[in-house]
Design an enzyme around this catalytic site. Sequence first.
Site, PDB file in Angstrom:
ATOM      1  N   ASN A 299       0.870  -1.179   0.000  1.00  0.00           N
ATOM      2  CA  ASN A 299       0.000   0.000   0.000  1.00  0.00           C
ATOM      3  C   ASN A 299       0.905   1.226   0.000  1.00  0.00           C
ATOM      4  OD1 ASN A 299      -1.801   2.046   0.503  1.00  0.00           O
ATOM      5  ND2 ASN A 299      -2.355   1.354   2.568  1.00  0.00           N
ATOM      6  N   TRP A 300       1.012   1.860  -1.163  1.00  0.00           N
ATOM      7  CA  TRP A 300       1.955   2.981  -1.273  1.00  0.00           C
ATOM      8  C   TRP A 300       1.388   4.277  -0.689  1.00  0.00           C
ATOM      9  CZ3 TRP A 300       3.915   2.351  -7.060  1.00  0.00           C
ATOM     10  CH2 TRP A 300       4.623   1.144  -7.164  1.00  0.00           C
TER      11      TRP A 300
ATOM     12  N   HIS B 261      -9.672   1.191   4.392  1.00  0.00           N
ATOM     13  CA  HIS B 261      -8.427   1.343   5.156  1.00  0.00           C
ATOM     14  C   HIS B 261      -8.682   2.258   6.361  1.00  0.00           C
ATOM     15  CE1 HIS B 261      -4.384   2.527   6.279  1.00  0.00           C
ATOM     16  NE2 HIS B 261      -3.981   1.418   5.690  1.00  0.00           N
TER      17      HIS B 261
ATOM     18  N   SER C  92       3.015  -2.244  10.360  1.00  0.00           N
ATOM     19  CA  SER C  92       4.456  -2.336  10.635  1.00  0.00           C
ATOM     20  C   SER C  92       5.073  -3.684  10.243  1.00  0.00           C
ATOM     21  CB  SER C  92       4.752  -1.999  12.100  1.00  0.00           C
ATOM     22  OG  SER C  92       4.336  -0.666  12.383  1.00  0.00           O
TER      23      SER C  92
ATOM     24  N   GLY D 265       2.733  -1.144   4.320  1.00  0.00           N
ATOM     25  CA  GLY D 265       2.807   0.275   3.981  1.00  0.00           C
ATOM     26  C   GLY D 265       4.261   0.696   3.782  1.00  0.00           C
ATOM     27  N   GLY D 266       4.849   1.259   4.823  1.00  0.00           N
ATOM     28  CA  GLY D 266       6.198   1.831   4.741  1.00  0.00           C
ATOM     29  C   GLY D 266       7.227   0.943   4.060  1.00  0.00           C
TER      30      GLY D 266
END
Length: 251
Positions: free
Chosen positions: A9-10, A95, A213, A234-235
């Site tokens: 998920n950018w 989300h 995370s 994500g990150g």
Amino acid sequence: MRKPVIAGNWKLFKTKNEALALIEELAPLVSGVDNVEIVVAPVFTVLPTLPAALAGTGISLAAQDVFWEEEGAFTGEVSPRMLLDAGASHVIIGHSERRQYFGETEETVNKKVKAALKGALVPIVCIGETLEAREAGDTFKVLERQLKGGLEGLTGTQFAPVIVAYEPVWAIGTGKVASDDQAQEAHAFIRGVIAGLFGKSAADKVRILYGGSVKPENVKGLMSRPDIDGALVGGASLKGASFASIVRYSE
Ligand code: PGA
């Protein structure tokens, strides 16, 4: 056997050129992977740029949201047909950032899930409790409400392509990953709710992803649990090397 899904998920990152550079880095690092479904979710404006770069890589394209109407006077919205037209096959729905900042509710999630399915997109439906809810002992109550609300009115056949993502809000972007036990407990609960809604066979088949995370260092432990079928990242999906090592967690 459920085929694992690793989805990136950018969020609100990556322009066209940055996205192309990331795919150029990522594609060779995941080439030959066939035991995992790989998905990336850029912003809307980048979607039509990626199909050419993704051709032959085995990586699927997702949008981060969708509207429920096909067309009309709905300024700023994007419909399932338009996402398909842009080359997407999947769409993230509900989300927690959309629930928190943009007024997404169970009702709008439900409309979006139905519209996505009707439009032949695979919905990745996100649910998850806040820290406050967890500390109050309400985790299961919240998960059940979000699941039942988001999936209301679907038949078992309609539900079949749906992917669920369990993303505890307190673990998103915080570096505080849920423990393998906490994640497994929530996933088993979610599978149980799905069994109640659509039957045991649907529950055995649905892929439930963990998000919050996820990093190369913790993905293996999470994926070793019986009800964790993938990750929404994500990150760590913003760099080719870290996302590829998450995709290759089993090696
Ligand atoms: P994170 O985000 O991996 O940066 O915690 C996950 C998500 O929000 O999907």
